[in-house]
Design a protein around this motif. Sequence first.
Motif, mmCIF file in Angstrom:
data_model
loop_
_atom_site.group_PDB
_atom_site.id
_atom_site.type_symbol
_atom_site.label_atom_id
_atom_site.label_comp_id
_atom_site.label_asym_id
_atom_site.label_seq_id
_atom_site.Cartn_x
_atom_site.Cartn_y
_atom_site.Cartn_z
ATOM 1 N N PHE A 110 0.810 -1.214 0.000
ATOM 2 C CA PHE A 110 0.000 0.000 0.000
ATOM 3 C C PHE A 110 0.848 1.272 0.000
ATOM 4 O O PHE A 110 0.345 2.343 -0.336
ATOM 5 C CB PHE A 110 -0.994 0.002 1.160
ATOM 6 C CG PHE A 110 -2.150 -0.935 0.949
ATOM 7 C CD1 PHE A 110 -2.956 -0.816 -0.174
ATOM 8 C CD2 PHE A 110 -2.417 -1.944 1.850
ATOM 9 C CE1 PHE A 110 -4.018 -1.675 -0.389
ATOM 10 C CE2 PHE A 110 -3.480 -2.806 1.651
ATOM 11 C CZ PHE A 110 -4.278 -2.679 0.522
ATOM 12 N N ASN A 111 2.115 1.159 0.346
ATOM 13 C CA ASN A 111 3.011 2.320 0.300
ATOM 14 C C ASN A 111 3.598 2.561 -1.090
ATOM 15 O O ASN A 111 4.259 3.577 -1.319
ATOM 16 C CB ASN A 111 4.143 2.181 1.324
ATOM 17 C CG ASN A 111 3.652 2.434 2.737
ATOM 18 O OD1 ASN A 111 2.659 3.130 2.950
ATOM 19 N ND2 ASN A 111 4.336 1.859 3.710
ATOM 20 N N PRO A 113 3.704 3.721 -4.924
ATOM 21 C CA PRO A 113 2.963 4.778 -5.621
ATOM 22 C C PRO A 113 1.708 4.180 -6.279
ATOM 23 O O PRO A 113 1.711 3.021 -6.714
ATOM 24 C CB PRO A 113 3.953 5.284 -6.673
ATOM 25 C CG PRO A 113 5.295 4.920 -6.130
ATOM 26 C CD PRO A 113 5.098 3.648 -5.353
ATOM 27 N N GLU A 114 0.669 4.975 -6.351
ATOM 28 C CA GLU A 114 -0.625 4.483 -6.815
ATOM 29 C C GLU A 114 -0.563 3.797 -8.176
ATOM 30 O O GLU A 114 -1.129 2.722 -8.358
ATOM 31 C CB GLU A 114 -1.633 5.633 -6.861
ATOM 32 C CG GLU A 114 -3.036 5.168 -7.201
ATOM 33 C CD GLU A 114 -4.056 6.288 -7.108
ATOM 34 O OE1 GLU A 114 -5.175 6.066 -7.583
ATOM 35 O OE2 GLU A 114 -3.732 7.362 -6.572
ATOM 36 N N GLU A 115 0.147 4.384 -9.136
ATOM 37 C CA GLU A 115 0.182 3.786 -10.476
ATOM 38 C C GLU A 115 0.899 2.439 -10.467
ATOM 39 O O GLU A 115 0.533 1.520 -11.196
ATOM 40 C CB GLU A 115 0.800 4.744 -11.516
ATOM 41 C CG GLU A 115 2.278 5.032 -11.348
ATOM 42 C CD GLU A 115 2.574 6.178 -10.384
ATOM 43 O OE1 GLU A 115 3.764 6.383 -10.104
ATOM 44 O OE2 GLU A 115 1.631 6.842 -9.923
ATOM 45 N N ARG A 117 1.036 0.392 -7.766
ATOM 46 C CA ARG A 117 0.148 -0.493 -7.014
ATOM 47 C C ARG A 117 -0.998 -0.988 -7.918
ATOM 48 O O ARG A 117 -1.336 -2.172 -7.913
ATOM 49 C CB ARG A 117 -0.394 0.236 -5.788
ATOM 50 C CG ARG A 117 -1.146 -0.652 -4.829
ATOM 51 C CD ARG A 117 -1.541 0.044 -3.540
ATOM 52 N NE ARG A 117 -2.438 1.170 -3.775
ATOM 53 C CZ ARG A 117 -2.118 2.440 -3.583
ATOM 54 N NH1 ARG A 117 -0.923 2.764 -3.145
ATOM 55 N NH2 ARG A 117 -2.985 3.395 -3.825
ATOM 56 N N GLU A 118 -1.597 -0.089 -8.698
ATOM 57 C CA GLU A 118 -2.676 -0.479 -9.605
ATOM 58 C C GLU A 118 -2.198 -1.503 -10.618
ATOM 59 O O GLU A 118 -2.851 -2.529 -10.841
ATOM 60 C CB GLU A 118 -3.208 0.748 -10.361
ATOM 61 C CG GLU A 118 -3.964 1.727 -9.517
ATOM 62 C CD GLU A 118 -4.269 3.008 -10.277
ATOM 63 O OE1 GLU A 118 -5.150 3.740 -9.802
ATOM 64 O OE2 GLU A 118 -3.634 3.284 -11.322
ATOM 65 N N HIS A 121 -1.374 -4.878 -8.933
ATOM 66 C CA HIS A 121 -2.608 -5.528 -8.476
ATOM 67 C C HIS A 121 -3.322 -6.222 -9.642
ATOM 68 O O HIS A 121 -3.730 -7.381 -9.514
ATOM 69 C CB HIS A 121 -3.548 -4.507 -7.828
ATOM 70 C CG HIS A 121 -4.840 -5.107 -7.375
ATOM 71 N ND1 HIS A 121 -5.013 -5.635 -6.135
ATOM 72 C CD2 HIS A 121 -6.011 -5.298 -8.037
ATOM 73 C CE1 HIS A 121 -6.239 -6.107 -6.023
ATOM 74 N NE2 HIS A 121 -6.869 -5.913 -7.176
#
Length: 179
Positions: A110-111, A113-115, A117-118, A121
């Motif tokens: 979860f730490n 960066p969003e891009e 992690r997406e 996932h």
Amino acid sequence: MERKGRTFDVLGQLGSLRRYARSLVRNADEAEDLVHDALVKAYERKASFRRDGNLRTWLLSILHNVHIDRLRHKKSLNRRHEEAAAELETALPASQDHTVRLSQVREAFFNLPEEQREALHLVAIEDLSYQEAASALGIPVGTLMSRIARARTSLRNFEDATSKVSHLRLIEGGGNENR
């Protein structure tokens, strides 16, 4: 309740019905429920009672059939519950060490960066191909692959850093230094 000279005297048969029900289920409350259900069926089917028939035998037969129906229903219900339980994955709770470790890995994920992690996932957890994940995110495949590579590198670095840290440490003064 008259029936051409014969009465439909169900109340006179209660003693026999209760005794038989009690012998079938071996529980006073369940026996009363069984008698009640049998009497309801008897009154519902009163028209099917033959004039020359034995009321006691007829009622005991109904009680017996109600009991058999209950047993079948209970057996069927138990079988369905067992089948449902077998469908569920049997999982044991993780040990405390694994729980802590999983929490750390989750936090590291979860730490990211969003891009990153997406992208990770969609490929690692949702099992999408690179092309499918890139289409879902609306980015080129190369960009997706780059984000996944950076995410994996970050998680590897996290893994390397945490695996070197031990929860055990040496304490001096135990008297074993001279050995």
